[in-house]
Design a protein around this motif. Structure first.
Motif, short mmCIF file in Angstrom:
data_model
loop_
_atom_site.label_atom_id
_atom_site.label_comp_id
_atom_site.label_asym_id
_atom_site.label_seq_id
_atom_site.Cartn_x
_atom_site.Cartn_y
_atom_site.Cartn_z
N ASP A 125 46.84 37.75 44.11
CA ASP A 125 46.41 37.94 45.05
C ASP A 125 45.11 37.24 45.87
O ASP A 125 44.76 36.69 46.36
N ASN A 126 44.06 37.42 44.38
CA ASN A 126 42.25 37.07 44.35
C ASN A 126 42.58 35.74 44.23
O ASN A 126 41.87 35.01 44.44
N LYS A 164 39.82 28.81 43.58
CA LYS A 164 39.58 30.39 42.91
C LYS A 164 40.79 30.12 42.21
O LYS A 164 41.00 29.55 40.93
#
Length: 132
Positions: A2-3, A9
């Motif tokens: 999700d992150n 990222k």
């Protein structure tokens, strides 16, 4: 996952999963460490050739880096054909399993030895249940 919603990222996640520092990755692909830092902070994006080199070096799919899929594995045409075959017939032998698949567990690729140990564990559990 999700992150892990940006290129930066995902790059940082995979780099750390592979146990590499920014400098080690940069050296492997012929860039300065600061370039990796900028990529990971989403300050800059790599050009297409650099993107391909990063994906090849880390042995992951470009689609994963570009957030188009959550599966970091790159599949060959043969592997894709095998996946389709298995989806039609979900039964697979242990030999096919270890020969044709890569497993990502806790963000790291399982080794051949780990997969073989998992298969042994299942077999032992089955034998023990038969004795009961």
């Amino acid at each position: 996952m999700d992150n892990l919603n940006t290129f930066g990222k995902r790059l940082k996640y995979i780099r750390k999963t592979k146990g590499l520092t920014q400098r080690e990755l940069a050296n492997a692909i012929g860039l300065d460490q600061s370039a990796i830092s900028h990529f990971e902070r989403d300050r800059k994006k790599p050009d297409m050739d650099t993107l391909k080199t990063i994906a090849d070096t880390l042995n992951i799919s470009i689609d994963f880096l570009l957030t188009r899929t959550n599966d970091p594995v790159t599949y060959s045409r043969n592997q894709t054909d095998l996946i389709k075959k298995i989806n039609n017939n979900p039964y697979i032998t242990a030999e096919e399993l270890t020969k044709n698949y890569r497993f990502i567990i806790d963000g790291r690729e399982a080794t051949q030895a780990e997969i073989e140990e998992a298969i042994k564990y299942i077999l032992i559990q089955r034998m023990m249940k038969k004795r009961e």
